[in-house]
Design a protein around this motif. Structure first.
Motif, PDB file in Angstrom:
ATOM      1  N   CYS A  14      -4.056  -4.609  16.859  1.00 40.10           N
ATOM      2  CA  CYS A  14      -4.417  -4.599  15.417  1.00 40.10           C
ATOM      3  C   CYS A  14      -5.413  -3.930  14.996  1.00 40.10           C
ATOM      4  CB  CYS A  14      -4.149  -5.832  14.806  1.00 40.10           C
ATOM      5  SG  CYS A  14      -2.476  -6.493  15.209  1.00 40.10           S
ATOM      6  N   THR A  15      -5.576  -2.568  15.188  1.00 40.30           N
ATOM      7  CA  THR A  15      -7.077  -1.849  14.773  1.00 40.30           C
ATOM      8  C   THR A  15      -6.921  -1.860  13.148  1.00 40.30           C
ATOM      9  OG1 THR A  15      -6.066   0.151  15.103  1.00 40.30           O
ATOM     10  CG2 THR A  15      -7.164  -0.707  16.960  1.00 40.30           C
ATOM     11  N   ASP A  16      -7.899  -1.141  12.749  1.00 38.75           N
ATOM     12  CA  ASP A  16      -8.015  -1.031  11.045  1.00 38.75           C
ATOM     13  C   ASP A  16      -6.829  -0.146  10.697  1.00 38.75           C
ATOM     14  OD1 ASP A  16      -9.894  -2.965  10.672  1.00 38.75           O
ATOM     15  OD2 ASP A  16     -11.422  -1.638  10.648  1.00 38.75           O
ATOM     16  N   GLN A  17      -6.961   1.113  11.555  1.00 40.90           N
ATOM     17  CA  GLN A  17      -5.926   2.233  11.354  1.00 40.90           C
ATOM     18  C   GLN A  17      -4.568   1.598  11.483  1.00 40.90           C
ATOM     19  OE1 GLN A  17      -6.242   5.485  13.983  1.00 40.90           O
ATOM     20  NE2 GLN A  17      -4.640   6.565  13.230  1.00 40.90           N
ATOM     21  N   ARG A  18      -4.015   1.159  12.503  1.00 44.93           N
ATOM     22  CA  ARG A  18      -2.588   0.514  12.433  1.00 44.93           C
ATOM     23  C   ARG A  18      -2.518  -0.608  11.342  1.00 44.93           C
ATOM     24  NH1 ARG A  18      -3.338   0.121  18.552  1.00 44.93           N
ATOM     25  NH2 ARG A  18      -2.076   1.737  19.361  1.00 44.93           N
ATOM     26  N   LEU A  19      -3.555  -1.214  11.211  1.00 45.86           N
ATOM     27  CA  LEU A  19      -3.096  -2.190   9.733  1.00 45.86           C
ATOM     28  C   LEU A  19      -3.068  -1.469   8.516  1.00 45.86           C
ATOM     29  CD1 LEU A  19      -5.759  -5.104  10.531  1.00 45.86           C
ATOM     30  CD2 LEU A  19      -3.363  -5.105  10.853  1.00 45.86           C
ATOM     31  N   ASN A  20      -3.652  -0.451   8.343  1.00 50.74           N
ATOM     32  CA  ASN A  20      -3.474   0.285   7.136  1.00 50.74           C
ATOM     33  C   ASN A  20      -2.129   1.106   7.209  1.00 50.74           C
ATOM     34  OD1 ASN A  20      -6.051  -0.407   6.090  1.00 50.74           O
ATOM     35  ND2 ASN A  20      -7.235   1.116   6.961  1.00 50.74           N
ATOM     36  N   GLU A  21      -2.078   1.821   8.199  1.00 46.03           N
ATOM     37  CA  GLU A  21      -0.631   2.581   8.543  1.00 46.03           C
ATOM     38  C   GLU A  21       0.425   1.438   8.065  1.00 46.03           C
ATOM     39  OE1 GLU A  21      -0.485   4.156  12.174  1.00 46.03           O
ATOM     40  OE2 GLU A  21      -1.925   5.814  11.747  1.00 46.03           O
ATOM     41  N   THR A  22       0.326   0.190   8.616  1.00 43.85           N
ATOM     42  CA  THR A  22       1.760  -0.708   8.543  1.00 43.85           C
ATOM     43  C   THR A  22       1.806  -1.210   7.166  1.00 43.85           C
ATOM     44  OG1 THR A  22       1.308  -1.447  10.898  1.00 43.85           O
ATOM     45  CG2 THR A  22       2.343  -2.902   9.584  1.00 43.85           C
ATOM     46  N   ARG A  23       0.311  -1.209   6.431  1.00 48.81           N
ATOM     47  CA  ARG A  23       0.638  -2.065   5.212  1.00 48.81           C
ATOM     48  C   ARG A  23       1.012  -0.961   4.326  1.00 48.81           C
ATOM     49  NH1 ARG A  23      -4.632  -3.094   5.163  1.00 48.81           N
ATOM     50  NH2 ARG A  23      -4.652  -5.313   5.778  1.00 48.81           N
ATOM     51  N   ALA A  24       0.841   0.318   4.377  1.00 48.20           N
ATOM     52  CA  ALA A  24       1.170   1.362   3.546  1.00 48.20           C
ATOM     53  C   ALA A  24       2.841   1.442   3.698  1.00 48.20           C
ATOM     54  CB  ALA A  24       0.537   2.876   3.855  1.00 48.20           C
ATOM     55  N   ASP A  25       3.039   1.505   5.148  1.00 46.39           N
ATOM     56  CA  ASP A  25       4.707   1.569   5.332  1.00 46.39           C
ATOM     57  C   ASP A  25       5.431   0.606   4.637  1.00 46.39           C
ATOM     58  OD1 ASP A  25       4.728   4.159   6.608  1.00 46.39           O
ATOM     59  OD2 ASP A  25       4.266   3.216   8.284  1.00 46.39           O
ATOM     60  N   LEU A  26       4.915  -0.967   4.799  1.00 48.14           N
ATOM     61  CA  LEU A  26       5.547  -1.988   4.236  1.00 48.14           C
ATOM     62  C   LEU A  26       5.519  -1.949   2.934  1.00 48.14           C
ATOM     63  CD1 LEU A  26       4.183  -4.799   6.656  1.00 48.14           C
ATOM     64  CD2 LEU A  26       6.521  -3.806   6.655  1.00 48.14           C
ATOM     65  N   ALA A  27       4.471  -1.468   2.123  1.00 48.85           N
ATOM     66  CA  ALA A  27       4.801  -1.342   0.722  1.00 48.85           C
ATOM     67  C   ALA A  27       5.780  -0.445   0.274  1.00 48.85           C
ATOM     68  CB  ALA A  27       3.370  -0.757   0.239  1.00 48.85           C
ATOM     69  N   ARG A  28       5.989   0.868   0.982  1.00 48.52           N
ATOM     70  CA  ARG A  28       6.843   1.745   0.735  1.00 48.52           C
ATOM     71  C   ARG A  28       8.330   0.910   0.929  1.00 48.52           C
ATOM     72  NH1 ARG A  28       8.319   5.713   3.352  1.00 48.52           N
ATOM     73  NH2 ARG A  28       7.211   5.183   5.386  1.00 48.52           N
ATOM     74  N   TYR A  29       8.444   0.392   2.017  1.00 52.13           N
ATOM     75  CA  TYR A  29       9.809  -0.395   2.222  1.00 52.13           C
ATOM     76  C   TYR A  29      10.047  -1.539   1.224  1.00 52.13           C
ATOM     77  CZ  TYR A  29       9.068   1.511   7.154  1.00 52.13           C
ATOM     78  OH  TYR A  29       8.763   2.296   8.064  1.00 52.13           O
ATOM     79  N   LEU A  30       9.115  -2.219   0.704  1.00 54.91           N
ATOM     80  CA  LEU A  30       9.218  -3.250  -0.261  1.00 54.91           C
ATOM     81  C   LEU A  30       9.688  -2.666  -1.772  1.00 54.91           C
ATOM     82  CD1 LEU A  30       6.636  -5.647   0.743  1.00 54.91           C
ATOM     83  CD2 LEU A  30       8.957  -5.897   1.154  1.00 54.91           C
ATOM     84  N   ALA A  31       9.120  -1.292  -1.790  1.00 52.32           N
ATOM     85  CA  ALA A  31       9.428  -0.396  -3.097  1.00 52.32           C
ATOM     86  C   ALA A  31      10.739  -0.091  -2.705  1.00 52.32           C
ATOM     87  CB  ALA A  31       8.412   0.407  -3.517  1.00 52.32           C
ATOM     88  N   GLY A  32      11.622   0.034  -1.715  1.00 57.48           N
ATOM     89  CA  GLY A  32      12.880   0.678  -1.450  1.00 57.48           C
ATOM     90  C   GLY A  32      12.793   1.892  -0.814  1.00 57.48           C
ATOM     91  N   ASP A  33      11.652   2.462  -0.709  1.00 54.14           N
ATOM     92  CA  ASP A  33      11.564   3.764  -0.172  1.00 54.14           C
ATOM     93  C   ASP A  33      11.687   3.769   1.577  1.00 54.14           C
ATOM     94  OD1 ASP A  33      10.793   6.439   0.736  1.00 54.14           O
ATOM     95  OD2 ASP A  33       8.887   6.404  -0.200  1.00 54.14           O
ATOM     96  N   PHE A  34      12.744   4.068   1.853  1.00 52.74           N
ATOM     97  CA  PHE A  34      12.641   3.883   3.531  1.00 52.74           C
ATOM     98  C   PHE A  34      12.525   5.441   4.264  1.00 52.74           C
ATOM     99  CE2 PHE A  34      14.250   0.008   2.381  1.00 52.74           C
ATOM    100  CZ  PHE A  34      13.689  -0.741   2.879  1.00 52.74           C
ATOM    101  N   ALA A  35      12.260   6.289   3.482  1.00 51.70           N
ATOM    102  CA  ALA A  35      11.985   7.642   4.200  1.00 51.70           C
ATOM    103  C   ALA A  35      11.008   7.600   5.472  1.00 51.70           C
ATOM    104  CB  ALA A  35      11.337   8.716   3.167  1.00 51.70           C
ATOM    105  N   ALA A  36      11.261   8.335   6.496  1.00 54.31           N
ATOM    106  CA  ALA A  36      10.327   8.197   7.681  1.00 54.31           C
ATOM    107  C   ALA A  36       9.177   9.114   7.467  1.00 54.31           C
ATOM    108  CB  ALA A  36      11.202   8.832   8.878  1.00 54.31           C
ATOM    109  N   ARG A  37       8.069   8.640   7.408  1.00 53.94           N
ATOM    110  CA  ARG A  37       6.754   9.392   7.793  1.00 53.94           C
ATOM    111  C   ARG A  37       6.677  10.251   8.942  1.00 53.94           C
ATOM    112  NH1 ARG A  37       2.349   7.098  10.513  1.00 53.94           N
ATOM    113  NH2 ARG A  37       2.981   4.776  10.786  1.00 53.94           N
ATOM    114  N   GLN A  38       6.002  11.151   8.711  1.00 51.38           N
ATOM    115  CA  GLN A  38       5.677  11.997  10.013  1.00 51.38           C
ATOM    116  C   GLN A  38       4.719  11.294  10.497  1.00 51.38           C
ATOM    117  OE1 GLN A  38       5.290  16.029   8.145  1.00 51.38           O
ATOM    118  NE2 GLN A  38       7.677  16.207   7.899  1.00 51.38           N
TER     119      GLN A  38
END
Length: 176
Positions: A117-141
């Motif tokens: 759980c590095t800072d980079q992984r936490l930030n990426e995961t946080r950003a992806d989860l925020a998108r998912y909670l907003a209904g945006d499930f588009a895959a990120r590159q």
């Protein structure tokens, strides 16, 4: 006499291959092979790829102690795919890919206690989860670069046929 004919035919075939449009690859002068960065840069529109990425992020969130309702995220993701036009008959296969990726990712990262759980992984995961909670499930590159081997002398004879190293689901599972 027949061995001379066979030798002449073989030499002719080799010369024709060398003179063809792809003949320069015979001596290793073909264009450079694609890097995985080029492959990853392509738009991601495949439901199975999105399923794997959502499951991967759910596993990451669980590992890094995010407060997340994973079954709700999965249900919302499947509703998203259905809304995108996924046939109802394809949902079970998509669920299977999702569960496989979730379990496989959780298994892979289970032993990485203090280092995962590095800072980079936490930030990426946080950003992806925020998108998912907003209904945006588009895959990120995902930007990863790995250069493939340079072409060689005998690439002209390469048929491209390889024995599978992994099953489709194993190949789709993201690597950490």
């Amino acid at each position: 006499m027949t061995s001379r004919v066979l030798l002449a035919l073989s030499a002719s075939a080799l010369l024709l291959a060398a003179c063809s449009s792809s003949g320069s690859s015979l001596l290793g002068a073909s264009k450079p092979k694609t890097t995985t960065e080029d492959l990853v840069a392509a738009p991601v529109t495949d439901p199975k790829t999105r399923a794997v990425q959502v499951a991967w992020n759910v596993s990451r969130a669980a590992k890094c102690n995010f407060n997340l309702d994973a079954p709700t995220v999965k249900a919302n993701y499947l509703a998203y795919e259905t809304g995108q036009g996924l046939a109802p008959t394809a949902v079970p296969e998509l669920e299977k890919a999702y569960e496989f990726a979730r379990i496989e990712t959780a298994t892979r990262i289970a032993g990485q206690e203090g280092t995962y759980c590095t800072d980079q992984r936490l930030n990426e995961t946080r950003a992806d989860l925020a998108r998912y909670l907003a209904g945006d499930f588009a895959a990120r590159q995902i930007a990863k670069k790995k250069t493939l081997p340079e072409p060689g002398l005998f690439d002209a004879f390469d048929t491209g046929v390889r024995l599978p190293q992994k099953t489709t689901e194993e190949a789709l599972a993201p690597k950490e």
